[in-house]
Write a protein that holds these residues in place. Sequence first.
Motif, short mmCIF file in Angstrom:
data_model
loop_
_atom_site.label_atom_id
_atom_site.label_comp_id
_atom_site.label_asym_id
_atom_site.label_seq_id
_atom_site.Cartn_x
_atom_site.Cartn_y
_atom_site.Cartn_z
N ALA A 81 0.87 -1.18 0.00
CA ALA A 81 0.00 0.00 0.00
C ALA A 81 0.91 1.23 0.00
O ALA A 81 1.29 1.73 1.06
N ASN A 82 1.28 1.67 -1.18
CA ASN A 82 2.24 2.75 -1.36
C ASN A 82 1.63 4.11 -1.01
O ASN A 82 0.42 4.27 -0.98
N LYS A 83 2.51 5.08 -0.76
CA LYS A 83 2.16 6.45 -0.41
C LYS A 83 1.43 6.53 0.93
O LYS A 83 0.68 7.44 1.19
N HIS A 84 1.68 5.54 1.76
CA HIS A 84 1.01 5.49 3.05
C HIS A 84 1.51 6.57 4.00
O HIS A 84 0.89 6.85 5.03
N ASP A 85 2.62 7.19 3.65
CA ASP A 85 3.20 8.26 4.46
C ASP A 85 2.51 9.60 4.23
O ASP A 85 2.74 10.54 4.97
N LEU A 86 1.66 9.70 3.22
CA LEU A 86 1.02 10.97 2.88
C LEU A 86 -0.27 11.18 3.66
O LEU A 86 -1.00 10.21 3.93
N PRO A 87 -0.57 12.42 3.99
CA PRO A 87 -1.84 12.71 4.69
C PRO A 87 -3.03 12.27 3.83
O PRO A 87 -3.03 12.44 2.61
N GLY A 88 -4.01 11.67 4.48
CA GLY A 88 -5.21 11.25 3.77
C GLY A 88 -5.10 9.93 3.05
O GLY A 88 -6.00 9.56 2.29
N ALA A 89 -4.02 9.20 3.29
CA ALA A 89 -3.86 7.89 2.65
C ALA A 89 -4.92 6.93 3.17
O ALA A 89 -5.28 6.96 4.35
N THR A 90 -5.42 6.09 2.30
CA THR A 90 -6.41 5.08 2.68
C THR A 90 -5.74 4.05 3.59
O THR A 90 -4.62 3.61 3.31
N SER A 91 -6.39 3.66 4.65
CA SER A 91 -5.81 2.71 5.60
C SER A 91 -5.62 1.34 4.95
O SER A 91 -6.33 0.97 4.00
N ALA A 92 -4.69 0.59 5.49
CA ALA A 92 -4.45 -0.77 5.00
C ALA A 92 -5.70 -1.62 5.17
O ALA A 92 -6.01 -2.45 4.30
N ASP A 93 -6.46 -1.42 6.25
CA ASP A 93 -7.70 -2.19 6.45
C ASP A 93 -8.73 -1.91 5.36
O ASP A 93 -9.38 -2.84 4.86
N LEU A 94 -8.89 -0.64 4.98
CA LEU A 94 -9.85 -0.32 3.92
C LEU A 94 -9.38 -0.85 2.56
O LEU A 94 -10.20 -1.31 1.76
N ILE A 95 -8.09 -0.80 2.31
CA ILE A 95 -7.56 -1.37 1.06
C ILE A 95 -7.78 -2.88 1.05
O ILE A 95 -8.18 -3.45 0.04
N CYS A 96 -7.54 -3.51 2.18
CA CYS A 96 -7.76 -4.95 2.32
C CYS A 96 -9.22 -5.30 1.98
O CYS A 96 -9.47 -6.26 1.26
N GLU A 97 -10.15 -4.53 2.50
CA GLU A 97 -11.57 -4.75 2.20
C GLU A 97 -11.87 -4.54 0.72
O GLU A 97 -12.56 -5.34 0.10
N ALA A 98 -11.36 -3.44 0.17
CA ALA A 98 -11.63 -3.11 -1.24
C ALA A 98 -11.09 -4.18 -2.18
O ALA A 98 -11.71 -4.48 -3.21
N LEU A 99 -9.96 -4.78 -1.83
CA LEU A 99 -9.35 -5.81 -2.68
C LEU A 99 -9.85 -7.21 -2.32
O LEU A 99 -9.41 -8.19 -2.94
N THR A 100 -10.73 -7.31 -1.35
CA THR A 100 -11.28 -8.58 -0.85
C THR A 100 -10.18 -9.59 -0.52
O THR A 100 -10.30 -10.77 -0.83
N LEU A 101 -9.15 -9.12 0.16
CA LEU A 101 -8.01 -9.99 0.47
C LEU A 101 -8.37 -11.11 1.44
O LEU A 101 -7.84 -12.21 1.34
#
Length: 138
Positions: A81-101
């Motif tokens: 989950a790149n660019k996680h250092d930037l303000p407003g980055a989508t959380s890893a949990d939300l990305i996990c949900e969106a990608l149905t991991l």
Amino acid sequence: MEPTVDFNIETVSYRNFNFTMWDIGGQTATPELYKYHVHEIAAIIYVVDSKACDRLEEARRQLDMVLSNDEISGIPLLVLANKHDLPGATSADLICEALTLRHQNRPWHIQPTSAVTSQGIDEGMDWLLIELTRKPSI
């Protein structure tokens, strides 16, 4: 950094392991190129832009297309989950949900990262090496 438009191939060394990396741009038809080299795939590293939450649905479709090949079922999947250092980055949990991991039938890990600062890269690659060394092919 600009997104990959076509594809790049390079060898990367990490902790005495050499990886041949195919950087396949998700914004063209080239992701289908992997089909011709699927027998060589030991793992998948999938990079997602944490700042582009509007493109997560497309990222999921692309990932589903790649993972739908039976020849690579069960191989490890590392999501960076790149660019996680930037303000407003989508959380890893939300990305996990969106990608149905959580529905994956394979070892998987999502790692928040920053390509600019290298934050999280070692942690993700260390996870991948552990998974790969569990397999007799390495």
